[in-house]
Enzyme design. Structure first.
Site, PDB file in Angstrom:
ATOM      1  N   PHE A 146       0.983  -0.983  -0.007  1.00  0.00           N
ATOM      2  CA  PHE A 146       0.402   0.191   0.144  1.00  0.00           C
ATOM      3  C   PHE A 146       1.160   1.733   0.106  1.00  0.00           C
ATOM      4  O   PHE A 146       1.450   1.420   0.681  1.00  0.00           O
ATOM      5  CB  PHE A 146      -0.872   0.351   1.146  1.00  0.00           C
ATOM      6  CG  PHE A 146      -1.896   1.001   0.725  1.00  0.00           C
ATOM      7  CD1 PHE A 146      -3.386   0.593   0.132  1.00  0.00           C
ATOM      8  CD2 PHE A 146      -1.762   2.365   1.585  1.00  0.00           C
ATOM      9  CE1 PHE A 146      -4.293   2.191   0.043  1.00  0.00           C
ATOM     10  CE2 PHE A 146      -2.701   3.356   1.129  1.00  0.00           C
ATOM     11  CZ  PHE A 146      -3.523   3.378   0.613  1.00  0.00           C
ATOM     12  N   ASP A 231       9.517   3.073   2.066  1.00  0.00           N
ATOM     13  CA  ASP A 231       8.669   3.850   2.846  1.00  0.00           C
ATOM     14  C   ASP A 231       8.400   3.970   3.346  1.00  0.00           C
ATOM     15  O   ASP A 231       7.512   2.388   4.168  1.00  0.00           O
ATOM     16  CB  ASP A 231       6.414   3.115   1.282  1.00  0.00           C
ATOM     17  CG  ASP A 231       5.757   3.988   1.422  1.00  0.00           C
ATOM     18  OD1 ASP A 231       5.617   4.892   2.532  1.00  0.00           O
ATOM     19  OD2 ASP A 231       4.607   3.953   1.229  1.00  0.00           O
ATOM     20  N   LYS A 260       2.621  11.358   6.818  1.00  0.00           N
ATOM     21  CA  LYS A 260       2.006  11.371   7.601  1.00  0.00           C
ATOM     22  C   LYS A 260       2.171  11.694   9.377  1.00  0.00           C
ATOM     23  O   LYS A 260       1.662  13.349   9.542  1.00  0.00           O
ATOM     24  CB  LYS A 260       1.500   9.720   8.561  1.00  0.00           C
ATOM     25  CG  LYS A 260       1.362   9.087   7.477  1.00  0.00           C
ATOM     26  CD  LYS A 260       0.566   7.555   7.538  1.00  0.00           C
ATOM     27  CE  LYS A 260      -0.289   6.578   6.925  1.00  0.00           C
ATOM     28  NZ  LYS A 260      -1.287   7.302   6.243  1.00  0.00           N
TER      29      LYS A 260
END
Ligand SMILES: Cc1ncc(COP(=O)(O)O)c(C=O)c1O
Length: 404
Positions: A146, A231, A260
């Site tokens: 993801f 990531d 984030k």
């Protein structure tokens, strides 16, 4: 006496449903304010936040130092665009580069933009530095990945919900099983420019690959002149008990993708960090974003970097994470099939014979704990790193009570 008719939640839920696209299936909770690890809904009910904005709230809701940095910046300067330089820019970029141990930083806004940036930089590096023939660059990714929701990123998703009906798809990606070094070795060709991996696959259910996997990935990349892109958008910035989850494997990637928590739960801030031989391939006009690296984002991001530089949050995550995992592991065989994760991050497989993940998170919410299910019968727990031991024990006790 307060009756259901007096509650504000049902009307607020109906209003949200009426006016928005249904691209989410939220829990029926309408949050009005929050502090630390706790949120309060429009009817005054309090909940422990065990999702923490998918790790965007690592420092908790409204951390005082982050809020102060944002307030101070709001009173001075909020946006310039990158057509000009502003006085918060260098400070943030230097701090983040030093935290990452890299030469340069490229700030963007959302996580998906950081991933897109990483892809573009890797392709350009492939053509200009590695000498891959024009238009032939390949990037290897993992099954179950993801990395965001843009059309290019969902082109290499293996999740049918994320991918189906959104084609035509961007070419140039090869998918291999996560954690399988032999498959990765077999997929590398002379045109491979990068391997893009999550150090822990969050959305897939907090999957931790076998020990030694990333050391093997690093070696394969070195041997074949391929960039390793980590990531760390969800796994990084303290979540797993270290600044970066990849540190658990003592591996240094060529590129970190961050997002984030970099925005402190206040503004979207993402970034790519890499050395000059990689990020230096970009020239003026080749990439950018109006809001990327804006003064408010940089002021908050610099405050986030200062918090992380103390090491306090990484230490809390490691120490409290051990307690969380101990509590959850005690439920294995009592409605829980397996527990995975690191630090204050856990994927918990519920026995599907008992109930679905959705049913578990609905029942947790009714008991004042907010979490999120994924892939049928797995729930994800990722409280803010400011959570207390009592909060952790309370949440685990609520899960135990539901499964009893
Ligand atoms: C590992 C990873 N990469 C990228 C993203 C995309 O970030 P954003 O939602 O900010 O675009 C996410 C979001 O969940 C993620 O978990």
């Amino acid at each position: 006496m307060v009756t259901d008719l007096d509650l504000r939640t049902p009307a607020a839920l109906a209003d949200a449903e009426r006016w928005t696209a249904h691209n989410y299936h939220p829990l029926p909770v309408v949050i009005a304010d929050a502090e630390g690890a706790w949120v309060t809904d429009v009817d005054g009910r309090r909940y422990l936040d065990f999702l923490a904005g998918y790790s965007a709230l690592n420092f908790g809701h409204r951390h005082p130092e982050l809020i102060n940095a944002a307030h101070a910046q709001l009173d001075r300067l909020t946006l310039t665009s990158r057509a000009f330089v502003h006085d918060q820019f260098a400070d943030f970029c230097r701090g983040l580069a030093e935290l990452c141990g890299k030469d340069l930083v490229l700030p963007m806004n959302t996580g998906a933009e950081a991933v897109e940036t990483g892809i573009k930089v890797a392709r350009k590096w492939g053509y200009q530095v590695k000498g891959v023939p024009d238009g032939q660059a390949e990037i290897i990714v993992a099954d179950g990945n993801f990395h965001g929701r843009t059309t290019t990123i969902i082109s290499f998703s293996t999740d049918t919900d994320a991918r189906d009906d959104f084609g035509p798809y961007t070419p140039g990606f090869r998918i291999v099983p996560y954690g399988d070094l032999a498959a990765l070795a077999g997929a590398i060709t002379p045109n491979t420019v990068a391997v893009l991996l999550e150090p822990i696959q969050g959305e897939a259910g907090v999957l931790v690959p076998p020990a030694g996997y990333f050391a093997g990935v690093r070696k394969l990349c070195d041997d074949s002149n391929v960039l390793f892109i980590a990531d760390e958008i969800q796994s990084g910035l303290g979540r797993t008990g270290k600044t970066f989850a990849i540190e658990h494997e003592a591996v240094v990637p060529d590129m970190y993708l961050l997002g984030k928590a970099l925005g402190g739960g206040i503004v979207p801030v993402s970034a790519v960090a890499a050395n000059r031989d990689v990020l230096g391939v970009l020239k003026p006009g080749e990439h950018g974003s109006t809001f990327g690296g804006n003064p408010l984002a940089c002021a908050v991001g610099a405050a986030v970097v200062r918090l992380l530089a103390t090491g306090e949050f990484q230490e809390r995550s490691a120490r409290l994470g051990a307690r969380l995992h101990e509590g959850l592991n005690a439920l294995v065989g009592k409605g829980v099939l397996a527990v995975r994760g690191r630090g204050l991050w856990a994927g918990v497989d519920i026995d599907p014979a008992l109930m679905t993940g959705r049913q578990v998170v609905e029942r947790l919410a009714a008991r004042g704990v907010l979490a999120k299910d994924t892939h049928g019968s797995t729930i994800r727990l990722a409280p803010p790193l400011v959570v207390t031991e009592q909060d952790l024990d309370h949440a685990v006790a609520q899960l135990a009570a539901i499964l009893a």
